[in-house]
Design a protein around this motif. Structure first.
Motif, PDB file in Angstrom:
ATOM      1  N   LYS A 228      18.451  96.962 -15.275  1.00  0.00           N
ATOM      2  CA  LYS A 228      17.024  96.662 -15.392  1.00  0.00           C
ATOM      3  C   LYS A 228      16.578  95.485 -14.534  1.00  0.00           C
ATOM      4  CE  LYS A 228      16.508  98.438 -20.111  1.00  0.00           C
ATOM      5  NZ  LYS A 228      16.150  98.086 -21.506  1.00  0.00           N
ATOM      6  N   ALA A 229      17.527  94.720 -14.002  1.00  0.00           N
ATOM      7  CA  ALA A 229      17.168  93.521 -13.236  1.00  0.00           C
ATOM      8  C   ALA A 229      16.552  93.893 -11.894  1.00  0.00           C
ATOM      9  CB  ALA A 229      18.402  92.654 -13.022  1.00  0.00           C
ATOM     10  N   ASP A 230      15.692  93.017 -11.398  1.00  0.00           N
ATOM     11  CA  ASP A 230      15.035  93.251 -10.112  1.00  0.00           C
ATOM     12  C   ASP A 230      15.944  92.956  -8.927  1.00  0.00           C
ATOM     13  OD1 ASP A 230      12.644  93.993 -11.349  1.00  0.00           O
ATOM     14  OD2 ASP A 230      11.923  91.919 -11.430  1.00  0.00           O
ATOM     15  N   SER A 231      16.996  92.160  -9.135  1.00  0.00           N
ATOM     16  CA  SER A 231      17.893  91.781  -8.051  1.00  0.00           C
ATOM     17  C   SER A 231      19.236  91.373  -8.648  1.00  0.00           C
ATOM     18  CB  SER A 231      17.313  90.609  -7.249  1.00  0.00           C
ATOM     19  OG  SER A 231      17.215  89.455  -8.066  1.00  0.00           O
ATOM     20  N   VAL A 232      20.256  91.242  -7.806  1.00  0.00           N
ATOM     21  CA  VAL A 232      21.560  90.823  -8.322  1.00  0.00           C
ATOM     22  C   VAL A 232      21.501  89.367  -8.797  1.00  0.00           C
ATOM     23  CG1 VAL A 232      22.920  92.495  -7.017  1.00  0.00           C
ATOM     24  CG2 VAL A 232      22.425  90.245  -6.018  1.00  0.00           C
ATOM     25  N   SER A 233      20.644  88.559  -8.189  1.00  0.00           N
ATOM     26  CA  SER A 233      20.525  87.177  -8.652  1.00  0.00           C
ATOM     27  C   SER A 233      19.893  87.123 -10.037  1.00  0.00           C
ATOM     28  CB  SER A 233      19.725  86.335  -7.658  1.00  0.00           C
ATOM     29  OG  SER A 233      18.430  86.865  -7.472  1.00  0.00           O
ATOM     30  N   ASP A 234      18.877  87.955 -10.279  1.00  0.00           N
ATOM     31  CA  ASP A 234      18.291  88.035 -11.617  1.00  0.00           C
ATOM     32  C   ASP A 234      19.324  88.537 -12.618  1.00  0.00           C
ATOM     33  OD1 ASP A 234      15.853  87.132 -10.766  1.00  0.00           O
ATOM     34  OD2 ASP A 234      14.946  89.118 -10.611  1.00  0.00           O
ATOM     35  N   ALA A 235      20.076  89.555 -12.223  1.00  0.00           N
ATOM     36  CA  ALA A 235      21.085  90.117 -13.124  1.00  0.00           C
ATOM     37  C   ALA A 235      22.138  89.078 -13.471  1.00  0.00           C
ATOM     38  CB  ALA A 235      21.739  91.344 -12.480  1.00  0.00           C
ATOM     39  N   GLY A 236      22.633  88.366 -12.475  1.00  0.00           N
ATOM     40  CA  GLY A 236      23.676  87.379 -12.713  1.00  0.00           C
ATOM     41  C   GLY A 236      23.222  86.248 -13.615  1.00  0.00           C
ATOM     42  N   SER A 237      22.052  85.710 -13.342  1.00  0.00           N
ATOM     43  CA  SER A 237      21.567  84.592 -14.161  1.00  0.00           C
ATOM     44  C   SER A 237      21.278  85.047 -15.583  1.00  0.00           C
ATOM     45  CB  SER A 237      20.318  83.969 -13.525  1.00  0.00           C
ATOM     46  OG  SER A 237      19.268  84.915 -13.425  1.00  0.00           O
ATOM     47  N   GLN A 238      20.785  86.272 -15.754  1.00  0.00           N
ATOM     48  CA  GLN A 238      20.532  86.785 -17.103  1.00  0.00           C
ATOM     49  C   GLN A 238      21.837  87.002 -17.861  1.00  0.00           C
ATOM     50  OE1 GLN A 238      17.738  90.099 -17.510  1.00  0.00           O
ATOM     51  NE2 GLN A 238      16.787  89.497 -15.578  1.00  0.00           N
ATOM     52  N   LEU A 239      22.861  87.517 -17.193  1.00  0.00           N
ATOM     53  CA  LEU A 239      24.147  87.719 -17.863  1.00  0.00           C
ATOM     54  C   LEU A 239      24.699  86.397 -18.401  1.00  0.00           C
ATOM     55  CD1 LEU A 239      25.894  90.243 -15.432  1.00  0.00           C
ATOM     56  CD2 LEU A 239      25.080  90.725 -17.752  1.00  0.00           C
ATOM     57  N   VAL A 240      24.639  85.368 -17.589  1.00  0.00           N
ATOM     58  CA  VAL A 240      25.141  84.058 -18.031  1.00  0.00           C
ATOM     59  C   VAL A 240      24.289  83.536 -19.187  1.00  0.00           C
ATOM     60  CG1 VAL A 240      25.472  81.650 -17.352  1.00  0.00           C
ATOM     61  CG2 VAL A 240      26.156  83.497 -15.803  1.00  0.00           C
ATOM     62  N   ARG A 241      22.994  83.671 -19.088  1.00  0.00           N
ATOM     63  CA  ARG A 241      22.111  83.177 -20.152  1.00  0.00           C
ATOM     64  C   ARG A 241      22.365  83.921 -21.466  1.00  0.00           C
ATOM     65  NH1 ARG A 241      17.792  83.804 -17.665  1.00  0.00           N
ATOM     66  NH2 ARG A 241      16.816  85.619 -18.657  1.00  0.00           N
ATOM     67  N   TYR A 242      22.505  85.243 -21.408  1.00  0.00           N
ATOM     68  CA  TYR A 242      22.737  86.020 -22.628  1.00  0.00           C
ATOM     69  C   TYR A 242      24.111  85.718 -23.226  1.00  0.00           C
ATOM     70  CZ  TYR A 242      18.584  88.760 -21.460  1.00  0.00           C
ATOM     71  OH  TYR A 242      17.310  89.166 -21.170  1.00  0.00           O
ATOM     72  N   ALA A 243      25.116  85.496 -22.378  1.00  0.00           N
ATOM     73  CA  ALA A 243      26.439  85.148 -22.903  1.00  0.00           C
ATOM     74  C   ALA A 243      26.394  83.812 -23.637  1.00  0.00           C
ATOM     75  CB  ALA A 243      27.463  85.102 -21.776  1.00  0.00           C
ATOM     76  N   ASN A 244      25.660  82.862 -23.108  1.00  0.00           N
ATOM     77  CA  ASN A 244      25.485  81.587 -23.807  1.00  0.00           C
ATOM     78  C   ASN A 244      24.706  81.769 -25.104  1.00  0.00           C
ATOM     79  OD1 ASN A 244      26.788  79.351 -22.525  1.00  0.00           O
ATOM     80  ND2 ASN A 244      25.384  79.556 -20.799  1.00  0.00           N
ATOM     81  N   ARG A 245      23.697  82.614 -25.066  1.00  0.00           N
ATOM     82  CA  ARG A 245      22.919  82.869 -26.275  1.00  0.00           C
ATOM     83  C   ARG A 245      23.771  83.521 -27.357  1.00  0.00           C
ATOM     84  NH1 ARG A 245      17.471  86.262 -25.572  1.00  0.00           N
ATOM     85  NH2 ARG A 245      16.893  84.358 -24.453  1.00  0.00           N
ATOM     86  N   SER A 246      24.754  84.316 -26.932  1.00  0.00           N
ATOM     87  CA  SER A 246      25.624  84.995 -27.896  1.00  0.00           C
ATOM     88  C   SER A 246      26.728  84.099 -28.445  1.00  0.00           C
ATOM     89  CB  SER A 246      26.260  86.229 -27.241  1.00  0.00           C
ATOM     90  OG  SER A 246      25.281  87.182 -26.907  1.00  0.00           O
TER      91      SER A 246
END
Length: 233
Positions: free
Chosen positions: A201-219
């Protein structure tokens, strides 16, 4: 072509013992992710040394075409470098080690190498597939009905042994595919399906990468979290 790397300490560790590294050599791209062994001496030293040695060795050995032998030799150089460092100061570095997962990419082809339990995934057409295999041994202790399960890495750069078994996988890449390399700080917190949804769903690989790290921290962010992503488009 698009690529992105990020390494985050997470929420519960005192130090980041992961290391991410990338390089470009003419039309060959390289991605490297390493995870220093937690609870051992100088895991952060081992991960950086392993990652950088692999990248530098591959760039010296590469003939211009993707070469499985160059990948394997670069892993061996990383292994030798870590053991040499241990030999320089055993009191400080004895037992230090690291996982290592790498990708070298040219055109629509990638060679992925792996030692340990850091992973490579392919996200393609809304599906996710783990390319690498975790080098984890499972043991059961106790009597029937009261078994305890323990797991340990049996194949790492450095550590107590001096023999590694390098897995190398060849993977074709289509223009919209995304190749993800990551440490278990990501995969222990997010399911494969959650990773797939975020990347797709991310617009770019940079968006995808930063979201993955953020969600892992949130979890929970129980470990260091490192990702590197590549897309041919």
């Amino acid at each position: 072509m698009a690529r992105y790397t990020e390494s985050d300490q997470g929420k519960q560790r005192d130090r980041n013992e992961d290391y991410v590294y990338s390089f470009k050599l003419d039309d060959v791209y390289g991605l490297v992710v390493a995870d220093g062994l937690g609870g051992h001496n100088a895991g952060h030293v081992a991960s950086e040394l392993a990652a950088r040695t692999f990248g530098e060795s591959f760039q010296q050995l590469n003939s211009g075409d993707l070469d499985e032998e160059a990948v394997r030799l670069s892993f061996e150089d990383a292994e030798d470098a870590v053991h040499e460092k241990i030999g320089e100061s055993p009191d400080e570095f004895e037992g230090m080690g690291s996982t290592l997962v790498t990708a070298v990419i040219k055109g629509g082809k990638a060679l992925i190498g792996n030692v340990g339990d850091s992973r490579a995934y392919l996200i393609s057409d809304g599906e996710i597939r783990q390319i690498t295999e975790d080098h984890i041994e499972t043991e059961y202790h106790g009597m029937a009905g009261h078994l305890r399960k323990s797991q340990y890495l049996y194949n790492v750069i450095g550590g107590q042994g001096n023999e590694i078994q390098v897995d190398v996988f060849e993977q074709s890449l289509s223009p919209d595919d995304v190749l993800l390399l990551c440490t278990d700080g990501l995969t222990d917190e997010l399911s494969d399906n959650r990773i797939r949804r975020v990347v797709s769903k991310a617009d770019s690989v940079s968006d995808a990468g930063s979201q993955l790290v953020r969600y892992a921290n949130r979890s929970g962010g129980s470990d260091n979290i490192s990702v590197t992503l590549f897309s041919p488009s």
